[in-house]
Design a protein around this motif. Structure first.
Motif, mmCIF file in Angstrom:
data_model
loop_
_atom_site.group_PDB
_atom_site.id
_atom_site.type_symbol
_atom_site.label_atom_id
_atom_site.label_comp_id
_atom_site.label_asym_id
_atom_site.label_seq_id
_atom_site.Cartn_x
_atom_site.Cartn_y
_atom_site.Cartn_z
ATOM 1 N N LYS A 187 0.718 -1.187 0.205
ATOM 2 C CA LYS A 187 0.029 0.103 -0.026
ATOM 3 C C LYS A 187 0.943 1.346 0.087
ATOM 4 C CE LYS A 187 -3.910 -2.040 2.159
ATOM 5 N NZ LYS A 187 -5.032 -1.925 3.490
ATOM 6 N N THR A 188 1.929 1.112 0.923
ATOM 7 C CA THR A 188 2.806 2.614 0.704
ATOM 8 C C THR A 188 3.245 2.683 -0.822
ATOM 9 O OG1 THR A 188 3.459 2.107 3.020
ATOM 10 C CG2 THR A 188 4.916 3.464 1.694
ATOM 11 N N PHE A 189 3.960 1.326 -1.398
ATOM 12 C CA PHE A 189 4.229 1.464 -2.555
ATOM 13 C C PHE A 189 3.164 2.208 -3.624
ATOM 14 C CE2 PHE A 189 5.133 -0.455 -6.744
ATOM 15 C CZ PHE A 189 6.211 0.282 -7.295
ATOM 16 N N GLU A 190 2.066 1.716 -3.383
ATOM 17 C CA GLU A 190 1.030 2.208 -4.464
ATOM 18 C C GLU A 190 0.727 3.595 -3.897
ATOM 19 O OE1 GLU A 190 -2.057 -0.875 -3.743
ATOM 20 O OE2 GLU A 190 -1.018 -2.432 -5.117
ATOM 21 N N SER A 191 1.184 4.220 -3.016
ATOM 22 C CA SER A 191 0.693 5.607 -2.688
ATOM 23 C C SER A 191 1.468 6.480 -3.672
ATOM 24 C CB SER A 191 0.803 5.983 -1.175
ATOM 25 O OG SER A 191 2.221 5.796 -0.782
ATOM 26 N N PHE A 192 2.794 5.948 -4.146
ATOM 27 C CA PHE A 192 3.584 6.828 -4.804
ATOM 28 C C PHE A 192 3.220 6.846 -6.072
ATOM 29 C CE2 PHE A 192 7.265 4.997 -2.233
ATOM 30 C CZ PHE A 192 6.998 5.753 -1.036
ATOM 31 N N PRO A 193 3.246 8.140 -7.002
ATOM 32 C CA PRO A 193 2.693 8.235 -8.371
ATOM 33 C C PRO A 193 3.718 7.349 -9.243
ATOM 34 C CG PRO A 193 3.081 10.578 -7.105
ATOM 35 C CD PRO A 193 3.630 9.485 -6.378
ATOM 36 N N LYS A 194 5.098 7.352 -8.793
ATOM 37 C CA LYS A 194 6.011 6.369 -9.537
ATOM 38 C C LYS A 194 7.259 6.263 -8.322
ATOM 39 C CE LYS A 194 8.614 10.351 -11.422
ATOM 40 N NZ LYS A 194 8.762 11.233 -12.873
ATOM 41 N N PRO A 195 8.104 5.120 -8.734
ATOM 42 C CA PRO A 195 9.160 4.936 -7.627
ATOM 43 C C PRO A 195 10.130 5.970 -7.479
ATOM 44 C CG PRO A 195 8.808 3.083 -9.234
ATOM 45 C CD PRO A 195 7.929 4.225 -9.766
ATOM 46 N N LEU A 196 10.477 6.418 -6.379
ATOM 47 C CA LEU A 196 11.293 7.498 -5.823
ATOM 48 C C LEU A 196 12.646 7.227 -6.949
ATOM 49 C CD1 LEU A 196 10.301 7.633 -2.214
ATOM 50 C CD2 LEU A 196 9.544 8.910 -4.147
ATOM 51 N N PRO A 197 13.248 8.341 -7.235
ATOM 52 C CA PRO A 197 14.630 8.301 -8.009
ATOM 53 C C PRO A 197 15.875 7.879 -7.124
ATOM 54 C CG PRO A 197 13.795 10.480 -7.715
ATOM 55 C CD PRO A 197 12.691 9.639 -7.358
ATOM 56 N N ASN A 198 16.749 7.325 -7.567
ATOM 57 C CA ASN A 198 17.990 7.081 -7.030
ATOM 58 C C ASN A 198 17.785 6.020 -5.694
ATOM 59 O OD1 ASN A 198 20.753 6.961 -7.115
ATOM 60 N ND2 ASN A 198 21.112 8.876 -5.597
ATOM 61 N N ARG A 199 16.811 5.402 -5.660
ATOM 62 C CA ARG A 199 16.713 4.437 -4.475
ATOM 63 C C ARG A 199 16.376 2.983 -5.027
ATOM 64 N NH1 ARG A 199 14.029 9.401 -1.834
ATOM 65 N NH2 ARG A 199 14.555 10.189 -3.791
ATOM 66 N N THR A 200 16.626 2.005 -4.446
ATOM 67 C CA THR A 200 16.184 0.722 -4.505
ATOM 68 C C THR A 200 14.796 0.066 -3.760
ATOM 69 O OG1 THR A 200 18.276 -0.075 -5.330
ATOM 70 C CG2 THR A 200 16.967 -1.746 -4.952
ATOM 71 N N HIS A 201 13.835 0.065 -4.481
ATOM 72 C CA HIS A 201 12.590 -0.268 -3.767
ATOM 73 C C HIS A 201 12.349 -1.533 -3.625
ATOM 74 C CE1 HIS A 201 11.975 3.806 -5.505
ATOM 75 N NE2 HIS A 201 10.752 3.946 -4.821
ATOM 76 N N ILE A 202 12.040 -2.038 -2.475
ATOM 77 C CA ILE A 202 11.727 -3.368 -1.919
ATOM 78 C C ILE A 202 10.213 -3.740 -1.505
ATOM 79 C CG2 ILE A 202 12.354 -5.460 -0.562
ATOM 80 C CD1 ILE A 202 15.266 -4.311 -0.426
ATOM 81 N N VAL A 203 9.403 -4.245 -2.119
ATOM 82 C CA VAL A 203 8.072 -4.113 -1.856
ATOM 83 C C VAL A 203 7.509 -5.548 -1.158
ATOM 84 C CG1 VAL A 203 5.464 -3.855 -2.531
ATOM 85 C CG2 VAL A 203 7.500 -2.507 -3.632
ATOM 86 N N ILE A 204 6.939 -5.433 0.247
ATOM 87 C CA ILE A 204 6.506 -6.592 0.690
ATOM 88 C C ILE A 204 4.920 -6.808 0.295
ATOM 89 C CG2 ILE A 204 6.190 -7.762 2.833
ATOM 90 C CD1 ILE A 204 8.493 -6.089 3.933
ATOM 91 N N THR A 205 4.526 -7.847 -0.056
ATOM 92 C CA THR A 205 3.259 -8.154 -0.320
ATOM 93 C C THR A 205 3.148 -9.845 -0.345
ATOM 94 O OG1 THR A 205 1.511 -7.966 -1.960
ATOM 95 C CG2 THR A 205 3.742 -8.079 -2.937
#
Length: 303
Positions: A187-205
């Motif tokens: 849900k936190t990831f889906e609250s972003f319009p798009k992935p944040l730049p210069n960071r590696t996103h790890i999504v737990i689902t």
């Protein structure tokens, strides 16, 4: 007393001699090449001077054009130059180069053996080094950091959205997480319009085949997310409430923005147990034209 300090060469005498002789050899061959080119150009010029410009047209010693003698004399000096480079200085030929190379290799072998001896002597001290031991330990623990903005009543969001907008808090989040792995729930990831730049996103689902943009990593547990970041010095957990609750039990640090107001919310941050966590930094910000609420930047570290 205030004179310039004499610079001591870091290259030993034999190595320095090898370099200097090699430079000398290069200069000799370069000068010979230049001499040869000038000779060819000069010979053509002498011929043209006599045949085209008619210079010394009537001067013919032994009934031979004068430029022939001039070219032969110059050719003699060129041959002498070639002799001087390749015969007189033959000691700098391939045999000499091989001898110098063998000498240099022998010296390097002696240096390597000396370094090995010194290393053996220092090994007990190196083995006790914390940095050395960390480099050998593949399970080296990184500093897992929770970063969160929470109200006085621990409210952090409502309807999967932030309840406030604080410019300096967003800047702090960007500065701290920039270049790092950030761990979050779906849900936190889906609250972003798009992935944040210069960071590696790890999504737990727990959703199977959850679709994410390229570069985003999907895992099914916090433990799996942490395993992904095992080579990261400071991964960040950024939400939401359930992920924060799980991370609080194993995190090393909390970077908290405490908004000094109470808000209605549906997502809350867990209470911070001060018997476990020690406050190590506290910076207060008054409200102003860019900030509707007073807030503080707090840092907690596990005791």
């Amino acid at each position: 007393m205030f004179g310039k300090k004499k610079i001591v060469p870091q290259i030993d005498k034999d190595q320095l001699e090898l370099i200097q002789n090699a430079q000398k050899r290069i200069k000799q061959k370069k000068r010979l090449y230049i001499h040869f080119v000038i000779f060819l150009i000069g010979a053509v010029f002498l011929i043209l001077a006599n045949t085209v410009l008619k210079i010394g047209e009537k001067f013919k010693p032994f009934d031979i054009d004068w430029f022939v003698f001039a070219i032969l004399i110059w050719l003699f000096f060129l041959i002498y130059h070639i002799f001087n480079v390749f015969i007189t200085h033959k000691f700098m030929g391939k045999a000499w180069e091989q001898e110098q190379l063998e000498k240099l290799v022998a010296k390097q072998k002696i240096k390597i053996e000396k370094l090995k001896t010194e290393l053996k002597r220092e090994m007990p001290h190196i083995a006790k080094s914390e940095i050395y031991n960390e480099s050998l330990n593949p399970e080296r623990k990184s500093e897992l950091t929770i970063i969160v903005a929470a109200a006085e009543n621990d409210a952090i969001g409502k309807g999967n959205k932030l309840i406030w907008h604080l410019s300096d808090d967003l800047k702090r989040f960007k500065n701290l997480t920039n270049g790092h792995h950030i761990i979050m729930g779906r849900k936190t990831f889906e609250s972003f319009p798009k992935p944040l730049p210069n960071r590696t996103h790890i999504v737990i689902t727990r959703q199977a085949d959850y679709k994410v943009p390229e570069g985003v990593i999907v895992v099914n547990s916090l433990e799996a997310a942490i395993d992904v970041t095992k080579n990261e010095l400071q991964p960040f957990v950024i939400g939401g409430g359930e992920i924060y609750k799980q991370a609080l039990a194993i995190a090393d640090k909390i970077e908290l923005t405490r908004i000094h107001e109470n808000f209605e919310a549906d997502t809350f941050f867990p209470k911070i147990d001060t018997t476990i966590w020690k406050e190590t930094a506290n910076t207060f910000h008054k409200k102003d034209e860019k900030h509707d609420y007073e807030f503080s930047f707090l840092t907690y570290e596990r005791k």
